[in-house]
Write a protein that holds these residues in place. Structure first.
Motif, mmCIF file in Angstrom:
data_model
loop_
_atom_site.group_PDB
_atom_site.id
_atom_site.type_symbol
_atom_site.label_atom_id
_atom_site.label_comp_id
_atom_site.label_asym_id
_atom_site.label_seq_id
_atom_site.Cartn_x
_atom_site.Cartn_y
_atom_site.Cartn_z
ATOM 1 N N GLN A 1 0.819 -1.207 0.000
ATOM 2 C CA GLN A 1 0.000 0.000 0.000
ATOM 3 C C GLN A 1 0.854 1.258 0.000
ATOM 4 O OE1 GLN A 1 -2.344 0.511 3.550
ATOM 5 N NE2 GLN A 1 -3.465 2.273 2.760
ATOM 6 N N HIS A 2 1.850 1.302 0.877
ATOM 7 C CA HIS A 2 2.564 2.558 1.088
ATOM 8 C C HIS A 2 3.846 2.693 0.273
ATOM 9 C CE1 HIS A 2 -0.138 3.841 4.272
ATOM 10 N NE2 HIS A 2 -0.047 2.641 4.818
ATOM 11 N N GLY B 1 2.257 1.599 -3.779
ATOM 12 C CA GLY B 1 1.088 2.359 -4.234
ATOM 13 C C GLY B 1 -0.108 1.509 -4.571
ATOM 14 N N GLU B 2 -0.166 0.285 -4.070
ATOM 15 C CA GLU B 2 -1.299 -0.584 -4.349
ATOM 16 C C GLU B 2 -2.410 -0.366 -3.320
ATOM 17 O OE1 GLU B 2 0.092 -4.594 -4.445
ATOM 18 O OE2 GLU B 2 1.633 -4.197 -5.970
ATOM 19 N N ALA B 3 -3.595 -0.836 -3.666
ATOM 20 C CA ALA B 3 -4.721 -0.716 -2.745
ATOM 21 C C ALA B 3 -4.512 -1.644 -1.549
ATOM 22 C CB ALA B 3 -6.023 -1.062 -3.461
ATOM 23 N N TRP B 4 -4.960 -1.190 -0.371
ATOM 24 C CA TRP B 4 -4.846 -2.011 0.826
ATOM 25 C C TRP B 4 -5.695 -3.262 0.684
ATOM 26 C CZ3 TRP B 4 -2.562 -3.598 5.027
ATOM 27 C CH2 TRP B 4 -3.291 -4.259 6.016
ATOM 28 N N LYS B 5 -5.106 -4.423 0.986
ATOM 29 C CA LYS B 5 -5.830 -5.686 0.966
ATOM 30 C C LYS B 5 -5.657 -6.364 2.315
ATOM 31 C CE LYS B 5 -6.403 -10.096 -1.468
ATOM 32 N NZ LYS B 5 -6.535 -10.855 -0.215
ATOM 33 N N ARG B 6 -6.754 -6.493 3.027
ATOM 34 C CA ARG B 6 -6.709 -7.118 4.344
ATOM 35 C C ARG B 6 -6.478 -8.623 4.184
ATOM 36 N NH1 ARG B 6 -9.088 -5.206 9.042
ATOM 37 N NH2 ARG B 6 -9.430 -6.746 10.699
#
Length: 692
Positions: free
Chosen positions: A678-679, A682-687
């Motif tokens: 994510q940080h 730059g990818e979307a957060w995936k739980r």
């Protein structure tokens, strides 16, 4: 390149070699091999024999649902090990780990002990007799092993778990101390005999005795002799050795010193149980005793306790077995030994020690000659055993490119890999040695692991724990190959306080954790991000324990990283000091002023980087209060009106300092990689799925 490190389940399934023992004739090595259970929730351990000369072939020696560990050889070549496997002669449902023996002549393994609290470890085995020493816990009110069994049965029946403490400490790493106390018990295997059916005092005699009388110890087993009656915590030994004839045990026994403690060397006569103090000095630890093959000499490590003024050297000493004529050897050798033993002819010590990001083996003459480095590769050596017949060595070695595997080291240094039952896995990284020069002129070095890619890779700065440690050996828990398989380059630096670079290098960070250790990390990061293989616009920092402390310090002192992962971290040093499992040590190496000056919590308002906080509730070395306070203060400082924060907290209610359960390790890595993706990427957060 496809490797098992691209998949966390595949990574966990890699078999692991965890220990090595060498037969008395030097022809066989026995390895402890851990493999993932079928349900992937734990590890099974078994023993395998391999030829110690490098010839082909590996033979599995043990197989049980409970597994086996800690192998050792008797003088006759029988294999000893500890296991909780069922004993057909014991009570049904008894799951305590006992000492077992596997005869060299063939036949099934059989139990050698039947202690109510089980056996903790094989402490020492005599080279030329049938005697050995085991470590086992007995309840403080018990004067015999029978009374210990009776007291344990009563507590179990009443479901009593309470512990009354009468001294400090009360916890250690991940477990509570007590109510039982550690003992050293001597055994003579000459007292082991086979029987057909049950012997009278194990059946009929027990039935005829009073109902509440203790069950007699089996007459068919050698009766343990208590070498440390009423020990308190003294038998939390820092090393145990037994003479070749089995008559004398030398142990580094713990001595209370107020709230603190020291270790002294004590000779114990096995026949009488009499104790003779060999070496004892205020504020000095005597540890790691070893006895020569001829039984004439004793070697040990002497260390004056450190103070806030600086660290002290770990000194190598030798004396006669009775403690007379002590003398220091290699006084100018500026390394800390991680293991020592006598060479084949007793004219030198074989010592392993951290050095320059490796862990080589040294031969240190007793006649005053200079230490000779035996190995010169990029590996760290452990479980070093001496083949007395040839003078060669057999050991495990590992690096960040290869997990522990057995090798034979000739006296001239030539190395022959042994035919282990576990093949070395293919790894995705290439490894290079990197270094820079700090502002004070000190050389700061580390390892850089690089992925196979033509594009510059994002960088992860991994900071080791300790802090008296070095990134020089494979770790199954913190394995950078998993990050490399996901496209990251990983920097493993050894900043000030790291071992293997001399006492002065350690002293650069002593009583000042936030000074040279931090600037060293930033200096070597600067050097590495300037390399063409690295994308300096995408970086993160992470660490555990002291590495977590440094991650917290980094967070409060720079915004250069895109993400920071802090595991089992020290946050408020004034809080950590009195709540850790052995506070006297940590409080003795800091001045009160330095403990405040170098506490990360004071800089929470300066944090600009998203942080992932990880902590286990059963971590007693860095108590859960550190993680809770860090999370609380991050929220107090950064929570928005809707309660959200850019940070995250991964909490394990039933894990300790390391997070050991396989599926928890999967969740640990998945959460870290999702946070970094994510940080940093730059990818979307995936739980992670298993977090619900």
């Amino acid at each position: 390149m496809a490797t098992p490190f691209a998949s966390l389940p595949d990574y966990l399934a890699i078999p692991r070699i965890e220990g090595l023992a060498l037969s008395p004739d030097g022809t066989r090595a026995v390895l402890t091999v851990a493999t993932l259970k079928k349900d992937a929730t734990g590890f099974d351990r078994s023993l395998w024999a391999v030829a110690a000369d490098g010839s082909e072939g590996a033979t599995r020696l043990t197989r049980s649902a409970k597994g086996e560990s800690a192998p050792a050889f008797t003088a006759d070549g029988d294999v000893l090990f500890v296991s909780a496997r069922p004993d057909s002669d014991a009570d049904e449902g008894d799951e305590s780990g006992q000492l077992w023996i596997l005869p060299a002549a063939g036949g099934d393994a059989r139990a050698v002990t039947r202690l109510a609290g089980g056996v903790g470890a094989i402490a020492a085995v005599a080279e030329a007799s049938t005697r050995l020493v085991i470590a086992a816990d007995l309840l403080p009110s018990a004067s015999t092993v029978e009374e210990d069994g009776k007291l344990r049965a009563a507590r179990k029946k009443k479901k009593v778990s309470a512990i009354l403490h009468e001294s400090y400490p009360v916890r250690y790493w991940d477990h509570d101390l007590g109510p039982a106390e550690p003992h050293l018990l001597a055994l003579d295997l000459a007292g082991l005999r086979d029987t057909v059916g049950a012997v009278r005092d194990e059946s009929a005699a027990a039935e005829e005795s009073e109902k509440d009388a203790p069950t007699p110890y089996p007459a068919s087993l050698p009766r343990p002799s208590d070498l440390t009656p009423q020990p308190g915590r003294s038998a939390d030994a820092a090393g145990i050795a037994i003479s070749p004839d089995g008559s004398t045990v030398v142990a580094a026994l713990r001595v209370p010193a107020g709230m603190d403690a020291r270790y002294r060397l004590v000779a114990i006569d096995v026949a009488s149980g009499a104790h003779t103090i060999l070496f004892d000095e205020p504020r000095v630890d005597f540890e790691a005793p070893v006895i020569s093959h001829d039984g004439a000499r004793l070697a040990y490590v002497r260390t004056v306790k450190g103070t806030p003024a600086g660290p002290t050297q770990q000194e190598l000493w030798v004396s006669a077995l009775d403690g007379s004529e002590p003398r220091r050897i290699a006084p100018d050798w500026d390394r800390w030994p991680s293991s020592l033993s006598f060479d084949a002819h007793d004219d030198a010590l074989i010592v392993a020690a951290d050095q320059d990001g490796r862990g080589p083996i040294f031969r240190i003459p007793l006649d005053g000659g200079s230490p000779v480095q035996v190995t010169s590769d990029d590996f760290t050596y452990t479980d070093v055993r001496v083949d007395r017949a040839t003078g060669d060595l057999v050991a495990l070695r590992s690096s960040w490119m290869a997990p522990p595997h057995p090798v034979r080291i000739a006296r001239g240094g030539a190395i022959t890999p042994l035919a282990a039952p576990v093949a070395l896995p293919e790894v995705p990284a290439t490894m290079v040695d990197v270094e820079t020069t700090a502002a004070d002129g000190a050389r700061v070095r580390g390892w850089l692991l690089l992925p196979e890619t033509d594009a510059p890779a994002p960088l992860l700065l991994w900071i080791h724990g300790g802090p008296l440690n070095s990134w020089n050996a494979w770790s199954w828990r913190w394995n950078p190959q998993l990050a490399v398989a996901r496209g990251y380059a990983v920097l493993l630096p050894d900043p000030a306080l790291s071992t293997g670079y001399g006492l002065d290098f350690i002293a650069r960070g002593w009583n000042a954790w936030g000074a040279a250790p931090y600037t060293d990390l930033m200096a070597i990061t600067d050097a590495v991000v300037a390399r063409p293989e690295i994308d300096e616009t995408r970086t993160a920092a992470m660490g555990g324990s002291f590495g977590g402390y440094m991650a917290n310090w980094v967070a409060g002192h720079t915004d250069r990283f895109d993400a920071i992962v802090t595991h089992a971290s020290l946050w408020a040093l004034d809080q950590f000091g009195p709540t850790t499992d052995f506070s006297p040590y940590w409080q003795s190496i800091f001045t009160p002023e330095a403990m405040i000056e170098h506490s990360p919590h004071r800089f929470v308002a300066d944090i600009r980087t998203p942080m992932l906080v990880i902590h286990g509730d059963r971590d007693y070395r860095v108590p859960i209060g550190e993680g809770l306070r860090l999370w609380s203060e991050l929220n107090a400082q950064f929570a928005s009106s809707d309660g959200t924060v850019p940070h995250r907290y991964l909490y394990f209610p039933d894990e300790n300092h390391w997070v050991l359960k396989p599926q928890h390790a999967v969740v640990w890595y998945e959460t870290i990689f999702a946070f970094l993706a994510q940080h940093v990427l730059g990818e979307a957060w995936k739980r992670p799925d298993d977090l619900g």
